[in-house]
Scaffold this motif. Structure first.
Motif, PDB file in Angstrom:
ATOM      1  N   SER A 178       0.824  -1.204   0.000  1.00  0.00           N
ATOM      2  CA  SER A 178       0.000   0.000   0.000  1.00  0.00           C
ATOM      3  C   SER A 178       0.857   1.252   0.000  1.00  0.00           C
ATOM      4  N   MET A 179       1.914   1.263   0.827  1.00  0.00           N
ATOM      5  CA  MET A 179       2.761   2.447   0.941  1.00  0.00           C
ATOM      6  C   MET A 179       3.596   2.686  -0.306  1.00  0.00           C
ATOM      7  N   LYS A 230       0.477   4.082  -3.401  1.00  0.00           N
ATOM      8  CA  LYS A 230       0.828   5.495  -3.513  1.00  0.00           C
ATOM      9  C   LYS A 230       1.083   5.898  -4.962  1.00  0.00           C
ATOM     10  N   GLN A 241      -4.616   7.578  -5.481  1.00  0.00           N
ATOM     11  CA  GLN A 241      -3.822   6.774  -4.559  1.00  0.00           C
ATOM     12  C   GLN A 241      -4.729   5.874  -3.728  1.00  0.00           C
ATOM     13  N   GLN A 250      -4.517   3.820  -0.311  1.00  0.00           N
ATOM     14  CA  GLN A 250      -3.680   3.723   0.875  1.00  0.00           C
ATOM     15  C   GLN A 250      -4.304   2.849   1.958  1.00  0.00           C
ATOM     16  N   ARG A 304       0.643  12.963  -3.010  1.00  0.00           N
ATOM     17  CA  ARG A 304      -0.765  13.237  -2.753  1.00  0.00           C
ATOM     18  C   ARG A 304      -1.073  14.667  -3.178  1.00  0.00           C
TER      19      ARG A 304
END
Length: 410
Positions: free
Chosen positions: A80-81, A85, A183, A185, A238
């Motif tokens: 996820s990171m 992203k 994104q 997350q 972001r």
């Protein structure tokens, strides 16, 4: 996502002639055409990207395990990171090769449909100076819809930027690409508007160690020569100004957490925590990038300076074009980014004080000054720069004292 790098040492560069918008536009168009011809389906590039992705995910996974994350959740968090992203949707691919295919598909899309842009050496120097003033938390002030006027673009630099990463390896970036993304997350419902940034190494650039030359030769010998723009690192930003939301961490906390994560990734025993100065200078040379965030800082500064009006965007004069080959993109409008104006650097008055008045025959970008400007109508602070403050007369040639870096063949 981090980047692959190639090592080298420095030497001085010979002057290569005056920069012109027409010459830069023709060069950028040719570089993009070559890359689009050789990148799709290239097994050598895919192998390099896959190896890089595997290293980045493995490093993040180890950091999360050491931070106390449960074994079952650590891998999901790492994906996820890193992948979320960048705009990849869960469920996550089974391995790095599938991620590499997805990344290269995005890079080809940028090359094919991104708006081609070139930047003058003086405007590039102003962006470099502005980028030097940015903290990681500053990047959380990005407003995608306001700051980024082109949803998908490819920016070709006047010359490669040589970055030194956290391991001491060096890479040369010739172009940046970007595209709007969403994104994803941690939780499936945690979605944010974002911008994905791609960095492209210069196949023929100043970073030419023996192993890189061998890889280029082997790829050519097998019938899959490397493209001029070789995909390197990918990064996600972001784009909804998370640093200004009451429920989000402050920019200071974001900077602190970013540095903690980078310190863990580098396994550094001592971390330099001095704040970044609000005045940035650029006079050529290498860029130290231990936080692996220079690409984001450069593009943030580029977008904001364009939006702020420090730079101006035009089209180059029409240049004769030869016959178009199949698959070659047509570039009727190539954006050219230049400085809108320059402000003389302030220095004490010397005339009439018994001192010889200096006469400059060149000009140097000296500094950019970062400030947080309050906008009452929007009830928010926005990050802007004052400058560029440039020493020397406006009509004198730009002198950066640039260097390039070549591999030590011994």
């Amino acid at each position: 996502m981090g980047r692959a790098s190639r090592g080298k040492k420095a030497r001085n560069r010979d002057h290569q002639g005056e920069w012109t918008a027409t010459r830069a536009a023709v060069r950028a168009s040719a570089i993009r055409s070559d890359s689009l011809r050789l990148l799709p389906g290239n097994p050598w590039v895919r192998a390099m990207v896959s190896s890089n992705i595997n290293n980045v995910l493995s490093d993040m996974h180890r950091v999360l395990l050491n931070s106390g994350a449960p074994e079952g959740a650590a891998w999901e968090l790492a994906c996820s990171m890193v992948l979320g992203k960048l705009g990849m949707r869960p469920p996550w691919p089974p391995g790095p090769d599938a991620v590499a295919k997805w990344q290269l598909d995005q890079d080809v899309l940028i090359l094919r449909s991104g708006e081609l842009t070139v930047i003058s050496p003086s405007a590039h120097a102003a962006v470099m100076a502005a980028a030097a003033t940015l903290e990681p938390g500053d990047l959380a002030l990005l407003s995608r819809d306001r700051d980024v006027v082109i949803p998908t673009g490819l920016l070709v630099l006047p010359e490669p930027v040589v970055c030194v990463n956290r391991t001491g390896s060096q890479s040369d970036t010739l172009a940046y690409g970007w595209q709007f993304t969403t994104q994803h997350q941690i939780h499936p419902t945690a979605q944010y508007p974002g911008v994905r940034i791609s960095t492209f190494m210069d196949r023929d650039g100043p970073v030419q160690p023996d192993d890189w030359r061998a890889a280029v030769a082997q790829a050519r010998a097998t019938g899959h020569p490397l493209p001029r723009l070789v995909p390197d690192g990918t990064y996600g930003m972001r784009g909804d100004r998370p640093g200004t939301h009451p429920s989000e961490p402050s920019t200071e906390l974001l900077t602190e957490k970013h540095k903690e994560l980078q310190a863990a990734l580098t396994q550094a025993s001592a971390w330099r925590c001095e704040p970044v100065a609000d005045i940035g200078e650029w006079s050529g040379g290498r860029v130290e990038d231990p936080d692996d965030d220079f690409a984001c800082r450069y593009m943030f500064a580029f977008w904001r300076l364009v939006a702020q009006g420090v730079t101006t965007t035009t089209s180059p004069p029409s240049a004769p074009q030869g016959p178009r080959s199949p698959g070659r993109p047509h570039d009727p409008d190539i954006r050219v980014v230049r400085l809108a104006q320059q402000i003389p650097a302030q220095r004490p008055a010397e005339a009439g004080q018994g001192k010889e008045v200096r006469s400059y025959h060149h000009r140097w970008p000296v500094r950019m000054h970062k400030v947080r400007q309050w906008y009452p109508s929007a009830q928010e602070h926005r990050l802007i720069w004052r400058g560029p403050y440039i020493k020397g007369p406006a009509d004198a040639p730009l002198m950066l004292g640039e260097k390039v870096y070549v591999a030590d063949s011994h």
